[in-house]
Design an enzyme around this catalytic site. Structure first.
Site, short mmCIF file in Angstrom:
data_model
loop_
_atom_site.label_atom_id
_atom_site.label_comp_id
_atom_site.label_asym_id
_atom_site.label_seq_id
_atom_site.Cartn_x
_atom_site.Cartn_y
_atom_site.Cartn_z
N PHE A 192 8.28 -3.48 -3.44
CA PHE A 192 7.87 -3.40 -2.04
C PHE A 192 9.01 -3.76 -1.08
O PHE A 192 8.83 -4.52 -0.13
CB PHE A 192 6.68 -4.32 -1.77
N THR A 239 -3.44 8.11 -9.79
CA THR A 239 -3.16 6.70 -10.01
C THR A 239 -1.74 6.37 -9.56
O THR A 239 -0.95 7.25 -9.24
CB THR A 239 -3.26 6.35 -11.52
N ASN A 240 -1.44 5.08 -9.66
CA ASN A 240 -0.08 4.60 -9.43
C ASN A 240 0.74 4.82 -10.70
O ASN A 240 0.33 5.54 -11.60
CB ASN A 240 -0.13 3.10 -9.07
N ASN A 291 0.56 3.02 3.30
CA ASN A 291 0.28 2.23 2.11
C ASN A 291 0.46 0.76 2.46
O ASN A 291 1.52 0.36 2.95
CB ASN A 291 1.24 2.66 0.99
N ASN A 298 10.85 2.82 -11.60
CA ASN A 298 11.29 2.00 -10.47
C ASN A 298 10.70 0.61 -10.57
O ASN A 298 9.60 0.42 -11.09
CB ASN A 298 10.92 2.67 -9.13
N SER A 313 0.59 -1.57 -7.86
CA SER A 313 2.01 -1.56 -8.17
C SER A 313 2.28 -2.59 -9.26
O SER A 313 1.82 -3.73 -9.17
CB SER A 313 2.84 -1.90 -6.93
N LYS A 329 -5.88 2.49 -4.08
CA LYS A 329 -5.01 3.07 -5.11
C LYS A 329 -5.07 2.22 -6.36
O LYS A 329 -4.82 1.01 -6.32
CB LYS A 329 -3.57 3.17 -4.60
N TYR A 339 5.57 12.96 -5.68
CA TYR A 339 6.80 12.35 -5.20
C TYR A 339 7.93 12.60 -6.20
O TYR A 339 8.90 13.29 -5.90
CB TYR A 339 6.58 10.85 -4.95
N ASN A 367 5.14 -3.93 -9.80
CA ASN A 367 6.42 -4.58 -9.51
C ASN A 367 6.32 -5.81 -8.62
O ASN A 367 7.33 -6.37 -8.22
CB ASN A 367 7.37 -3.56 -8.88
N THR A 368 5.10 -6.20 -8.27
CA THR A 368 4.88 -7.45 -7.54
C THR A 368 4.01 -8.34 -8.41
O THR A 368 2.91 -7.96 -8.77
CB THR A 368 4.20 -7.20 -6.18
#
Length: 350
Positions: free
Chosen positions: A114, A238-239, A138, A110, A172, A210, A308, A174-175
């Protein structure tokens, strides 16, 4: 998994992954999910950071980004829930497509970025969530924020009164520049601001951190040092990962964070290394798709686990299935409680 759940999953796998996720949320809210509540015994009930959990199987952040399905999820088998990530202002996230199903690998990639409705809308929903379940949020930062570190404290101040714990998510991928906040100086400053916001709450709540799986031993040691001196209550390890080794299928090279089965070994090794360097409780995440994998993370040093991506392939009833089998695995090895098993086989992973 019953036949209805199997048929539902098969149907969802025929449509775009992000659309399928939205349909799954709608199905839960329509009453089509389990209603048994969390399975619990004296052996698997546990306490983390002062939070009493009926079982150690948690729902990881990202499934219910906007806290729209908490009532339905509270009736499922999870011992605790984490929603979000929430940012101060609403944001659409990255362009679509941004979620990719890797069925051969039982994984997903993914690059959501956010996407969420913002802290005000999420706080309103959290304010009416069930009081008999452990629910966390989160915390995230807006992509275009001039002060990403401040964003975490801002969301905590707004939403903190309505949850049982919060997680600082600096991991994350993705940011842009978010993972830069995992460095010692930046993270120390960020957590100081978060703790100030926590202290201002009428009822201070535990703060979790995290971390990413793509860390070398020196970085893990540095994070452990910061965590031990910042008054956080637990670490989530972890992430998602940026690693693409051994993947299959047409989407294997897509940008974003990889989750699911390929992450299990990497995340568990980071967890085990971290467990040897901090006395803080650790929540193990990454590739948990069975009771055996949940148990392995506990024996490596985790006090609880989250999942998840496995739900995409095995359905929401997986939480209950894991909790029941975990109870049996602990009993077979002679452990009276989860706490007795934590770290008992850490050496297998270091």
């Amino acid at each position: 998994m019953n036949m209805l759940e199997k048929l539902g999953l098969a149907a969802l796998h025929q449509v775009d992954p992000e659309k399928a996720h939205g349909l799954a949320i709608r199905a839960l809210n329509a009453g089509l999910g389990p209603k048994t509540g969390p399975f619990s015994t004296d052996r698997i009930a546990t306490n983390i950071a002062g939070l009493d959990l009926p079982n150690p199987i948690g729902l990881a952040a990202g499934f219910d980004k906007n806290a729209t399905a908490i009532a339905a999820l509270s009736q499922t088998g999870f011992g605790f829930l984490e929603v979000g990530a929430a940012t101060p202002r609403p944001q659409q996230g990255n362009p679509k497509p941004r979620l990719f199903r890797l069925s051969h690998d039982k994984a997903a990639i993914n690059r959501f970025g956010f996407n969420n409705d913002g802290m005000d809308a999420i706080a309103d929903r959290l304010s009416s969530c069930p009081q008999d379940r452990v629910i966390g949020l989160n915390l995230g930062a807006n992509k275009d924020s001039a002060d990403k570190a401040k964003d975490f404290a801002t969301v905590l101040a707004r939403c903190g009164p309505f949850v049982d714990f919060v997680t600082v998510n600096v991991s994350s991928p993705n940011t842009e520049k978010l993972r830069d906040l995992q460095g010692k100086a930046a993270l120390t400053t960020l957590l100081a601001g978060v703790m100030d916001a926590r202290s201002a709450l009428a009822k201070p709540i535990p703060v979790f951190l995290k971390i990413a799986p793509d860390l070398n031993p020196d970085e893990i040691a540095e994070l452990a040092e910061v965590a031990d001196t910042s008054c956080i209550a637990a670490i989530i390890a972890t992430n998602t990962t940026l690693d693409r080794a051994g993947l299959h299928g047409p989407h294997k090279a897509e940008a974003g964070g990889l989750s699911g089965q390929p992450l299990f070994e990497k995340s568990t090794r980071v967890l085990a290394q971290l467990a040897g360097q901090t006395t803080l409780p650790i929540i193990g995440v990454g590739g948990v798709g069975s009771a055996e994998q949940a148990y392995a993370k506990i024996c490596a040093g985790a006090s609880a686990v989250q999942l998840y991506t496995a739900l995409v392939f095995q359905g929401i009833s997986l939480a209950t299935d894991i909790a029941k089998k975990l109870d049996q695995l602990l009993a077979y090895d002679g452990f009276a409680t989860i706490a007795d098993a934590v770290g008992s086989r850490r050496g297998d992973w270091t």
